[in-house]
Design a protein around this motif. Structure first.
Motif, mmCIF file in Angstrom:
data_model
loop_
_atom_site.group_PDB
_atom_site.id
_atom_site.type_symbol
_atom_site.label_atom_id
_atom_site.label_comp_id
_atom_site.label_asym_id
_atom_site.label_seq_id
_atom_site.Cartn_x
_atom_site.Cartn_y
_atom_site.Cartn_z
ATOM 1 N N SER A 429 45.969 -11.306 -23.032
ATOM 2 C CA SER A 429 46.811 -12.499 -23.109
ATOM 3 C C SER A 429 46.690 -13.427 -21.907
ATOM 4 O O SER A 429 47.061 -14.601 -21.997
ATOM 5 N N ILE A 430 46.183 -12.911 -20.784
ATOM 6 C CA ILE A 430 46.150 -13.744 -19.576
ATOM 7 C C ILE A 430 44.707 -13.952 -19.085
ATOM 8 O O ILE A 430 44.236 -15.082 -18.959
ATOM 9 N N ILE A 431 44.027 -12.841 -18.819
ATOM 10 C CA ILE A 431 42.690 -12.959 -18.225
ATOM 11 C C ILE A 431 41.698 -13.538 -19.226
ATOM 12 O O ILE A 431 40.887 -14.410 -18.887
ATOM 13 N N MET A 432 41.751 -13.055 -20.478
ATOM 14 C CA MET A 432 40.772 -13.510 -21.474
ATOM 15 C C MET A 432 40.839 -15.018 -21.717
ATOM 16 O O MET A 432 39.805 -15.697 -21.691
ATOM 17 N N PRO A 433 42.020 -15.618 -21.956
ATOM 18 C CA PRO A 433 42.046 -17.085 -22.137
ATOM 19 C C PRO A 433 41.537 -17.846 -20.925
ATOM 20 O O PRO A 433 40.807 -18.831 -21.069
ATOM 21 N N LEU A 434 41.926 -17.396 -19.712
ATOM 22 C CA LEU A 434 41.430 -18.068 -18.514
ATOM 23 C C LEU A 434 39.925 -17.893 -18.356
ATOM 24 O O LEU A 434 39.221 -18.791 -17.885
ATOM 25 N N VAL A 437 37.905 -20.243 -20.671
ATOM 26 C CA VAL A 437 37.822 -21.629 -20.213
ATOM 27 C C VAL A 437 36.527 -21.844 -19.445
ATOM 28 O O VAL A 437 35.850 -22.873 -19.585
ATOM 29 N N ALA A 438 36.147 -20.849 -18.632
ATOM 30 C CA ALA A 438 34.949 -20.978 -17.806
ATOM 31 C C ALA A 438 33.682 -20.640 -18.565
ATOM 32 O O ALA A 438 32.655 -21.311 -18.402
ATOM 33 N N VAL A 439 33.741 -19.597 -19.401
ATOM 34 C CA VAL A 439 32.500 -19.105 -20.018
ATOM 35 C C VAL A 439 32.315 -19.601 -21.446
ATOM 36 O O VAL A 439 31.269 -19.332 -22.044
ATOM 37 N N GLY A 440 33.303 -20.313 -22.005
ATOM 38 C CA GLY A 440 33.176 -20.789 -23.384
ATOM 39 C C GLY A 440 31.905 -21.587 -23.641
ATOM 40 O O GLY A 440 31.134 -21.284 -24.570
ATOM 41 N N PRO A 441 31.630 -22.623 -22.842
ATOM 42 C CA PRO A 441 30.384 -23.376 -23.060
ATOM 43 C C PRO A 441 29.142 -22.515 -22.910
ATOM 44 O O PRO A 441 28.136 -22.730 -23.599
ATOM 45 N N SER A 521 37.055 -27.200 -25.918
ATOM 46 C CA SER A 521 37.867 -28.264 -25.318
ATOM 47 C C SER A 521 39.351 -27.974 -25.485
ATOM 48 O O SER A 521 40.172 -28.363 -24.652
ATOM 49 N N ALA A 522 39.704 -27.265 -26.575
ATOM 50 C CA ALA A 522 41.108 -26.895 -26.772
ATOM 51 C C ALA A 522 41.565 -25.872 -25.745
ATOM 52 O O ALA A 522 42.745 -25.797 -25.402
ATOM 53 N N LEU A 523 40.593 -25.066 -25.233
ATOM 54 C CA LEU A 523 40.951 -24.059 -24.246
ATOM 55 C C LEU A 523 41.337 -24.670 -22.903
ATOM 56 O O LEU A 523 41.925 -23.995 -22.061
ATOM 57 N N GLU A 524 40.954 -25.925 -22.694
ATOM 58 C CA GLU A 524 41.287 -26.547 -21.418
ATOM 59 C C GLU A 524 42.798 -26.656 -21.222
ATOM 60 O O GLU A 524 43.278 -26.725 -20.089
#
Length: 527
Positions: A429-434, A437-441, A521-524
């Motif tokens: 719930s915390i580390i994965m979403p953050l 954001v960095a590794v999505g692209p 972009s939604a993860l931002e």
């Protein structure tokens, strides 16, 4: 500190503009660039590529206008990048799309005029009393003797020398030649003379090869002589037919080839390039064999790319979380060992894994006392590919996730622990979403790479195993390996059809990348 006169001189120099040496250097570079472009334009014009000559002229005008004035300062930095993007990205895409609407491939490599000229030249027969030339057979310097373009190095009875190709005769400078008996050329600048064994290896090509002339063509007779003769097949422009003057058979144009008018016999081997519209695209969808195989390849292509990204990311993230624990000692050593698979060349790793999958002598079967046909069974071959790609891909994800985890503030995890969140809940719930954001692209880029991972498939399975008694589409083929086989690997390569497959690949990857970037972009908002 500078004195007042020096400051005044500097100010005057600034007012006057650039110093003389800077102007000299600038205009020297501009003139050098224009000189290179002018030379390129002359080469292109000699080859008849007038459209590219115009494009080169526009590029030269841009260099002069942008760098020869003090205006358009942003373009001084953008212009090189724009040119490189057009040359290395836009032009290959446009060329591939254009080729996909043609029948360009084996037997269809030249224009109709060139094909007619080759047909007439290859049918040349010796005329009584015709002159004989001294002959050496060569290829352009730097090309392979077995596959290079054939060239006749000719010595006429009057001693003049020339090089003969499918485009005609070109004079040779005697100063650049070394001759032997009967003035036969044995060495020539810019050409590699073939040995007798190399000539014999290409005898079937040489039987059809002829140098076109105004009245006929020049063909070889033996290894050291050539004759000039007249064609036995002639083209009639009014009826668009070719007539064999020996047999009387008439050939008509059909499907970019000349075929017998009566429908009996084979077509002439020389074909030409022509526009076929959407035939290459509809063939992939309507041909029964290709349609079934094409759908299977697309499904496996998506599955391979998706599973490769998911598995490498999860393993890389797990190891990164493990190595990020402050209580672990010697993390530098462990991290160095974990990135070793990424440091090794991928093609070597793929070949090593291919040998490990050998059914009889492979390490995996021998070590675990198994009898699995890893690369011969369609399902096991897919599993073998995914396992190998996991080994190749997880170090990259490990490096990326390690960097991203170190950028996450430690107080975020401390706050989660105070709130009573378990380790799994903290990660999920915390580390994965953050982290996403960095590794999505990068995950999207990894999907695009694996969607076109030609090297792994080619080296590990070659697209096989092939089932159903056909050799066109294999069980582990990706779209890119199938396009390669159709373009180069088959007995009758079809570059036009391969271009159509490449367009399908481009559209699919572009759509997936677009949708993926919209999601990232939604993860931002999480950040």
């Amino acid at each position: 500190m500078t004195s007042a006169p020096e400051e005044v001189e500097q100010n005057l120099e600034f007012v006057r503009g650039e110093p003389w040496w800077a102007k000299l250097l600038k205009w020297g570079l501009i003139l050098a660039s224009l000189g290179v472009l002018f030379y390129g334009a002359t080469v292109l014009s000699a080859a008849g590529h007038w459209m590219f000559v115009v494009l080169v002229a526009f590029v030269g005008m841009g260099v002069l206008v942008i760098y020869g004035t003090r205006r358009a300062i942003p373009f001084k930095y953008l212009y090189p990048g724009i040119l490189l993007a057009l040359a290395l990205q836009v032009w290959p895409i446009l060329y591939t799309v254009g080729m996909s609407f043609t029948n360009y491939g084996y037997g269809h490599l030249v224009s109709k005029e060139e094909a007619i000229r080759a047909i007439e030249a290859s049918s040349v027969q010796q005329v009584a009393g015709s002159e004989r030339y001294g002959l050496s057979i060569a290829v352009p310097e730097g090309q392979e003797p077995a596959t290079g373009d054939l060239v006749f190095l000719l010595t006429a009875p009057d001693g003049t020398t020339s090089a003969g190709t499918v485009d005609g005769l070109e004079p040779l400078d005697p100063e650049t030649l070394t001759t032997g008996m009967r003035d036969r050329i044995i060495e020539a600048d810019g050409y590699s003379v073939l040995s007798s064994s190399q000539v014999n290896a290409r005898s079937s090509e040489l039987n059809e090869f002829a140098v076109p002339t105004d009245t006929g063509g020049i063909k070889m007779i033996g290894l050291s002589e050539a004759f000039i003769g007249e064609p036995t097949r002639t083209y009639d422009e009014a009826t668009d037919t070719i007539t064999d003057n020996v047999t009387g058979r008439v050939y008509v144009a059909q499907d970019a080839r000349f075929v017998p008018e009566d429908g009996v016999g084979v077509a002439l081997p020389q074909g030409w390039v022509e526009n076929v519209g959407f035939d290459n695209y509809t063939r992939a969808i309507t041909d029964p064999q290709l349609r079934t195989g094409f759908i299977q390849v697309i499904l496996w292509n998506f599955a391979f790319a998706f599973l490769s990204v998911i598995t490498t990311f999860l393993l890389g993230m797990f190891l990164a979380l493990l190595m990020n624990d402050p209580r672990l000692r010697g993390k530098g050593v462990y991290r160095s060992l974990l990135i070793l698979p990424y440091a090794l060349p991928g093609y070597i790793t793929a070949l090593v894994w291919a040998s490990m999958y050998n059914r009889d002598f492979g390490l995996i079967n021998n070590l675990f006392n198994l009898n699995i046909n890893w690369l011969g069974d369609p399902t096991m071959a897919k599993i073998a590919i995914l396992l190998t790609n996991l080994w190749l891909g997880f170090p990259y994800m490990f490096i990326v996730c390690t960097g991203a985890l170190q950028a996450i503030p430690s107080d975020v995890r401390e706050a989660a622990a105070i709130d009573g969140a378990s380790a799994f809940r903290t990660v999920w719930s915390i580390i994965m979403p953050l982290l996403l954001v960095a590794v999505g692209p990068l995950l999207i880029a990894s999907f695009a790479f694996n969607f076109n991972n030609f090297g792994l498939i080619f080296l590990l399975t070659g697209g096989g195993p092939f089932t159903g008694g056909q050799s066109m589409i294999g069980s582990t083929d990706l779209l890119i390996t199938m396009a390669y086989r159709l373009a180069i690997g088959g007995t009758t390569p079809n570059f036009g059809f391969a271009g159509a497959i490449s367009v399908f690949i481009f559209i699919i990857v572009a759509v997936v990348s677009y949708l993926g970037f919209r999601q990232t972009s939604a993860l931002e908002d999480v950040n």
